[in-house]
Design a protein around this motif. Structure first.
Motif, mmCIF file in Angstrom:
data_model
loop_
_atom_site.group_PDB
_atom_site.id
_atom_site.type_symbol
_atom_site.label_atom_id
_atom_site.label_comp_id
_atom_site.label_asym_id
_atom_site.label_seq_id
_atom_site.Cartn_x
_atom_site.Cartn_y
_atom_site.Cartn_z
ATOM 1 N N ALA A 3 0.813 -1.217 0.000
ATOM 2 C CA ALA A 3 0.000 0.000 0.000
ATOM 3 C C ALA A 3 0.845 1.265 0.000
ATOM 4 O O ALA A 3 0.387 2.328 -0.458
ATOM 5 C CB ALA A 3 -0.937 -0.001 1.204
ATOM 6 N N ASP A 4 2.075 1.184 0.485
ATOM 7 C CA ASP A 4 2.956 2.354 0.486
ATOM 8 C C ASP A 4 3.368 2.753 -0.928
ATOM 9 O O ASP A 4 3.756 3.891 -1.164
ATOM 10 C CB ASP A 4 4.229 2.064 1.294
ATOM 11 C CG ASP A 4 3.942 1.847 2.773
ATOM 12 O OD1 ASP A 4 3.156 2.638 3.334
ATOM 13 O OD2 ASP A 4 4.490 0.898 3.349
ATOM 14 N N ASN A 5 3.299 1.811 -1.852
ATOM 15 C CA ASN A 5 3.790 2.053 -3.206
ATOM 16 C C ASN A 5 2.763 1.683 -4.280
ATOM 17 O O ASN A 5 3.115 1.162 -5.337
ATOM 18 C CB ASN A 5 5.079 1.244 -3.450
ATOM 19 C CG ASN A 5 6.256 1.805 -2.675
ATOM 20 O OD1 ASN A 5 6.751 2.889 -2.970
ATOM 21 N ND2 ASN A 5 6.703 1.061 -1.665
ATOM 22 N N ALA A 6 1.487 1.959 -3.983
ATOM 23 C CA ALA A 6 0.433 1.671 -4.952
ATOM 24 C C ALA A 6 -0.750 2.604 -4.715
ATOM 25 O O ALA A 6 -1.125 2.846 -3.565
ATOM 26 C CB ALA A 6 -0.011 0.217 -4.828
ATOM 27 N N GLY A 64 1.641 -1.887 -11.096
ATOM 28 C CA GLY A 64 2.375 -0.773 -10.514
ATOM 29 C C GLY A 64 2.361 0.427 -11.434
ATOM 30 O O GLY A 64 1.747 0.399 -12.510
ATOM 31 N N GLU A 65 3.038 1.466 -11.014
ATOM 32 C CA GLU A 65 3.096 2.688 -11.813
ATOM 33 C C GLU A 65 4.225 2.589 -12.836
ATOM 34 O O GLU A 65 5.089 1.716 -12.756
ATOM 35 C CB GLU A 65 3.297 3.885 -10.890
ATOM 36 C CG GLU A 65 2.125 4.077 -9.922
ATOM 37 C CD GLU A 65 2.384 5.179 -8.913
ATOM 38 O OE1 GLU A 65 1.562 6.102 -8.832
ATOM 39 O OE2 GLU A 65 3.399 5.118 -8.215
ATOM 40 N N ARG A 66 4.219 3.481 -13.816
ATOM 41 C CA ARG A 66 5.202 3.414 -14.897
ATOM 42 C C ARG A 66 6.627 3.669 -14.418
ATOM 43 O O ARG A 66 7.575 3.396 -15.149
ATOM 44 C CB ARG A 66 4.825 4.394 -16.013
ATOM 45 C CG ARG A 66 3.575 3.962 -16.761
ATOM 46 C CD ARG A 66 3.302 4.780 -17.994
ATOM 47 N NE ARG A 66 2.093 4.295 -18.652
ATOM 48 C CZ ARG A 66 2.062 3.327 -19.556
ATOM 49 N NH1 ARG A 66 3.188 2.746 -19.919
ATOM 50 N NH2 ARG A 66 0.921 2.948 -20.094
ATOM 51 N N LYS A 67 6.782 4.158 -13.225
ATOM 52 C CA LYS A 67 8.120 4.356 -12.663
ATOM 53 C C LYS A 67 8.722 3.038 -12.172
ATOM 54 O O LYS A 67 9.899 3.006 -11.792
ATOM 55 C CB LYS A 67 8.063 5.347 -11.508
ATOM 56 C CG LYS A 67 7.264 4.835 -10.300
ATOM 57 C CD LYS A 67 7.210 5.862 -9.182
ATOM 58 C CE LYS A 67 6.445 5.322 -7.974
ATOM 59 N NZ LYS A 67 6.367 6.311 -6.877
ATOM 60 N N VAL A 108 -0.817 0.993 -13.795
ATOM 61 C CA VAL A 108 -2.094 1.474 -13.268
ATOM 62 C C VAL A 108 -2.158 3.000 -13.215
ATOM 63 O O VAL A 108 -3.098 3.561 -12.653
ATOM 64 C CB VAL A 108 -2.364 0.889 -11.865
ATOM 65 C CG1 VAL A 108 -2.530 -0.619 -11.940
ATOM 66 C CG2 VAL A 108 -1.238 1.249 -10.891
ATOM 67 N N ASP A 109 -1.191 3.672 -13.828
ATOM 68 C CA ASP A 109 -1.203 5.133 -13.838
ATOM 69 C C ASP A 109 -2.370 5.680 -14.646
ATOM 70 O O ASP A 109 -2.864 6.775 -14.376
ATOM 71 C CB ASP A 109 0.088 5.689 -14.461
ATOM 72 C CG ASP A 109 1.342 5.166 -13.812
ATOM 73 O OD1 ASP A 109 1.553 3.939 -13.894
ATOM 74 O OD2 ASP A 109 2.101 5.965 -13.244
#
Length: 243
Positions: free
Chosen positions: A16-19, A125-128, A143-144
Motif C-alpha cells: 500500500a505504500d507504493n500503490a 504498478g506505476e510506470r516508474k 495502473v497510472d
C-alpha cells in the motif's frame, strides 16, 4: 489477458505504500480473469496519513490490512512482511496465481522465486516501476492510466502505429513469438503466440492502450491478421517473411 482458468486460486499482496488506491477495482477485476481471489492482503503502516486513501476500499473489497510499523525513519517493514507471507503461502496453500501490487523493485527476487515454482505472477504498478520487477512477472500492468475509483478504465489513448513500428524491442518480441509458433505457411495461432510472449516477458497490450494482442498487431500494420467467425483475431503471420 487470461480468461480460461476459472478454477485457480489467487493470492493478492498489496504494498500500500507504493500503490494508488484508485487502482484496486481494476486490479480485482483483472485478477478475476485468472481464477478465484482466495487471499487479499494489503501491507503498510495504517497509522500513517499517507495511507488514508486506502481506508475506504479495504472493507469494501474484503482486503485484510496487515499492520507494519516504520521501525526506522525513512524505512518500513512492509517489503519484508509481504515477502515472508508470500513465501509461507507459496508452500502452505494451494495457490496457482500470485498478484503483487507495488512499484518497488525490491519485489523482483520474490516474483522470480514464485515463478520458479511454476506459479503465474501478475504484477501491477506505476510506470516508474523498474524493469527488474516488471520483467520478473509473468505479466505486468501499469495502473497510472486508470480513471477514478468508480470508473476503473484506462484513459490513455492507444499508441499510434508509427510509434509502435519504431519500438524495436516490441517488434522483435512479436516477430520472434510468431516465428516460434508458426506453421509451414507462417501462420501462428494468436492464443499460442500470447502464451509464447508470456514465457518471454511481462508484456501486456493494455500498457500500449490496446484491449488485446490482436488489436495491437492490427495497429502496427506489419502483420496479416486472419479473423474467426466472431470477428476476433484468430491467427497472424509476419508480412516481412510472407509479403
Amino acid at each position: 489477458m487470461v480468461t480460461d482458468f476459472p478454477a485457480r486460486n489467487i493470492a493478492l499482496f498489496i504494498d500500500a505504500d507504493n500503490a494508488p488506491a484508485k487502482s484496486i477495482e481494476f486490479i480485482l477485476t483483472d485478477l478475476a480473469n485468472y481464477g478465484s481471489l482466495a487471499i487479499r492482503r494489503a501491507y503498510g503502516n495504517w497509522k500513517s496519513d499517507n495511507l488514508k486513501q486506502w481506508e475506504g476500499c479495504l472493507c469494501e473489497n474484503a482486503i485484510q490490512p496487515i499492520q507494519q510499523f516504520d521501525m526506522t525513519k525513512g524505512k518500513n517493514a512492509t517489503d519484508m512482511a509481504m515477502t515472508i507471507d508470500a513465501m509461507d503461502i507459496l508452500y502452505q496453500k494451494n495457490m496457482a496465481v500470485f498478484g503483487f501490487v507495488s512499484s518497488d523493485c525490491d519485489f523482483a527476487p520474490l516474483a522470480t522465486r514464485v515463478r520458479a515454482e511454476g506459479k503465474i505472477v501478475v504484477g501491477y504498478g506505476e510506470r516508474k516501476t523498474p524493469e527488474a520487477f516488471t520483467n520478473a512477472c509473468t505479466t505486468f500492468s501499469y495502473v497510472d492510466d486508470l480513471g477514478d475509483d468508480d470508473e476503473p478504465r484506462r484513459k490513455t489513448n492507444p499508441v499510434d502505429g508509427n510509434t509502435l513500428k519504431g519500438d524495436t524491442k516490441l517488434l522483435n518480441l512479436l516477430r520472434n513469438s510468431i516465428e516460434a509458433c508458426a506453421d509451414e505457411e507462417g501462420w501462428a495461432l494468436l492464443s499460442r503466440m500470447g502464451h509464447s510472449i508470456r514465457n518471454q516477458s511481462s508484456f501486456d497490450p493494455r500498457n500500449y492502450g490496446y484491449k488485446g494482442l490482436g488489436d495491437l498487431l492490427s495497429a502496427i500494420d506489419l502483420f496479416e491478421i486472419q479473423k474467426n467467425a466472431g470477428g476476433g483475431a484468430n491467427r497472424v503471420r509476419d508480412l516481412k517473411k510472407h509479403p
